[in-house]
Design a protein around this motif. Structure first.
Motif, short mmCIF file in Angstrom:
data_model
loop_
_atom_site.label_atom_id
_atom_site.label_comp_id
_atom_site.label_asym_id
_atom_site.label_seq_id
_atom_site.Cartn_x
_atom_site.Cartn_y
_atom_site.Cartn_z
N ASP A 72 0.86 -1.18 0.00
CA ASP A 72 0.00 0.00 0.00
C ASP A 72 0.89 1.22 0.00
O ASP A 72 2.11 1.13 -0.21
CB ASP A 72 -0.95 -0.01 1.20
N SER A 73 0.30 2.38 0.24
CA SER A 73 1.07 3.62 0.17
C SER A 73 2.16 3.70 1.23
O SER A 73 3.10 4.47 1.10
CB SER A 73 0.13 4.83 0.31
N GLY A 74 2.02 2.90 2.29
CA GLY A 74 3.04 2.92 3.34
C GLY A 74 4.16 1.92 3.12
O GLY A 74 5.10 1.87 3.91
N THR A 75 4.07 1.12 2.06
CA THR A 75 5.10 0.12 1.79
C THR A 75 6.33 0.78 1.16
O THR A 75 6.19 1.55 0.22
CB THR A 75 4.56 -0.95 0.82
N VAL A 131 9.83 11.10 6.88
CA VAL A 131 9.36 10.18 7.92
C VAL A 131 9.80 10.66 9.30
O VAL A 131 9.01 10.65 10.26
CB VAL A 131 9.89 8.75 7.66
N TYR A 149 7.80 13.25 11.54
CA TYR A 149 6.62 12.86 12.31
C TYR A 149 6.99 12.42 13.73
O TYR A 149 6.11 12.29 14.59
CB TYR A 149 5.87 11.72 11.62
N GLN A 180 7.74 4.19 8.18
CA GLN A 180 6.93 4.54 7.01
C GLN A 180 5.70 3.64 6.94
O GLN A 180 4.58 4.11 6.66
CB GLN A 180 7.78 4.39 5.75
N ALA A 181 5.89 2.36 7.20
CA ALA A 181 4.78 1.41 7.16
C ALA A 181 3.78 1.66 8.29
O ALA A 181 2.59 1.34 8.15
CB ALA A 181 5.31 -0.02 7.24
N ASP A 183 2.69 4.42 9.13
CA ASP A 183 1.83 5.54 8.72
C ASP A 183 1.59 6.49 9.90
O ASP A 183 0.46 6.65 10.38
CB ASP A 183 0.49 5.02 8.17
N SER A 213 1.38 9.53 10.10
CA SER A 213 0.52 10.69 9.85
C SER A 213 -0.95 10.39 10.13
O SER A 213 -1.77 11.30 10.20
CB SER A 213 0.67 11.17 8.40
N ARG A 214 -1.28 9.13 10.33
CA ARG A 214 -2.68 8.75 10.53
C ARG A 214 -3.17 9.24 11.89
O ARG A 214 -2.45 9.19 12.89
CB ARG A 214 -2.82 7.24 10.43
N ARG A 219 1.86 4.78 17.67
CA ARG A 219 1.90 6.03 16.88
C ARG A 219 1.88 7.24 17.81
O ARG A 219 2.63 8.20 17.62
CB ARG A 219 0.70 6.08 15.94
#
Length: 258
Positions: free
Chosen positions: A81-84, A119, A122, A144-145, A147, A149-150, A251
Motif C-alpha cells: 500500500d502507500s506505506g510500503t 518520515v 513525524y 513509514q509502514a 503511517d 501521519s494517521r 503512533r
C-alpha cells in the motif's frame, strides 16, 4: 536495475546490462549451458514493469551486468500500500571484491534522503534523536509502514498516561525506553522485538558494567516505570490490546501525542 546495483554495491562506472526472461525448459536435457539458456531466453525491454515478469512464486529472470550474472527468483509476494517502502534489502551475505555488505547503508540509499527526512519529521524529537544517533536508518521503512501521519483514536485517559512517558530520569533509561518502543513497533515475536531492542542500545553505545552487550531483560529493567505504563494501556503484555489498537498507541508515543 538501480535497486540491484545499490544492493550489490556494483562499481559506479557504466557497464552493459540486460534482463532476460528465462526459458524454464531450456536445460531439461541437461546439455544446455548458461550461455545457451540466455540465447534461448528473451531479452526484456527495460521500459517494462518488473511485475509483468515476476508476478508469482518461483518466477525467474536473469540480470547481467558487465561480466556478472544474477538469477532473480520470486520467493514470496506480499500486498503493498502507500506505506510500503519502494524497495528494501532484508538481508544478505558476503560481498564482491572491494566492497562491503552494509545493510543499513543499502537501505538508506534505497529509501532516499527525502523520504528519510519526511518520515523523521513525524517523530517526537527524542525518538528522532534515537534514529539519528544510532544511524539505524533501517527503522525508516518500518516507521513509514506505521503511517505515523494517521489520526489516532485513543481515550483521553490513555493519552494522558502516554503524555507522562518516558518516566525515567537518566539518559540510559530514556534510550532504553525508546529502544523498547521501536522493538514493540515491529509487531513481531518476542525474539524479534528483543533483538531490535538490543541492537538499538548497542548502536547507541550502551554496555553493561563488564563491557558486554546488554541483554533485553537488562534493557527492559532500565525503563520499568515506563513499560509498566505501556502495559497498563494495552501496548504489550498479557492484557495487550488488539494489534490495530496497539498501533495507535505506538503512533501516539512515537509522535509525542498526549
Amino acid at each position: 536495475h538501480d535497486v540491484l546495483v545499490t544492493c550489490f554495491d556494483l562499481p559506479p562506472e557504466e557497464s552493459p546490462w540486460h534482463f532476460y526472461r528465462v526459458d524454464k525448459d531450456a536445460d531439461k536435457d541437461g546439455a544446455s549451458t548458461r550461455e545457451d539458456q540466455r540465447t534461448e531466453s528473451r531479452r526484456i525491454d527495460p521500459s517494462h514493469h518488473v511485475a509483468e515478469f515476476l508476478w508469482r512464486e518461483e518466477e525467474v529472470v536473469e540480470f547481467t551486468w558487465g561480466l556478472w550474472d544474477f538469477s532473480l527468483t520470486v520467493a514470496d509476494i506480499y500486498p503493498r500500500d502507500s506505506g510500503t517502502p519502494q524497495a528494501l534489502c532484508v538481508g544478505g551475505s558476503g560481498s564482491f571484491p572491494g566492497s562491503r555488505f552494509d545493510l543499513t547503508a543499502i537501505n538508506a540509499e534505497l529509501t532516499g534522503q527525502a523520504v528519510i527526512d519526511e518520515v523523521l519529521t513525524y517523530l517526537t524529537p527524542p525518538a528522532r534523536g534515537i534514529i539519528e544517533r544510532s544511524r539505524l536508518f533501517d527503522f525508516v521503512p518500518l516507521l513509514q509502514a506505521l503511517d505515523l501521519s494517521r489520526d489516532v483514536e485513543l481515550s483521553p485517559e490513555i493519552l494522558q498516561k502516554l503524555s507522562t512517558l518516558p518516566r525515567e530520569v537518566t539518559t540510559e533509561g530514556h534510550d532504553a525506553f525508546w529502544s523498547v518502543v521501536l522493538g514493540l513497533a515491529c509487531m513481531g515475536a518476542q525474539d524479534l522485538m528483543d533483538a531490535v531492542t538490543v541492537t538499538t542500545m548497542e548502536a547507541l553505545g550502551w554496555i553493561d558494567d563488564d563491557g558486554e552487550e546488554l541483554t533485553a531483560d537488562e534493557i527492559w529493567g532500565m525503563c520499568e516505570a515506563s513499560t509498566g505504563v505501556l502495559a497498563s494501556v494495552g501496548a504489550w503484555g498479557p492484557d495487550a490490546a488488539a494489534p490495530v489498537d496497539r498501533l495507535d498507541i505506538l503512533r501516539a508515543v512515537l509522535r509525542g501525542v498526549g
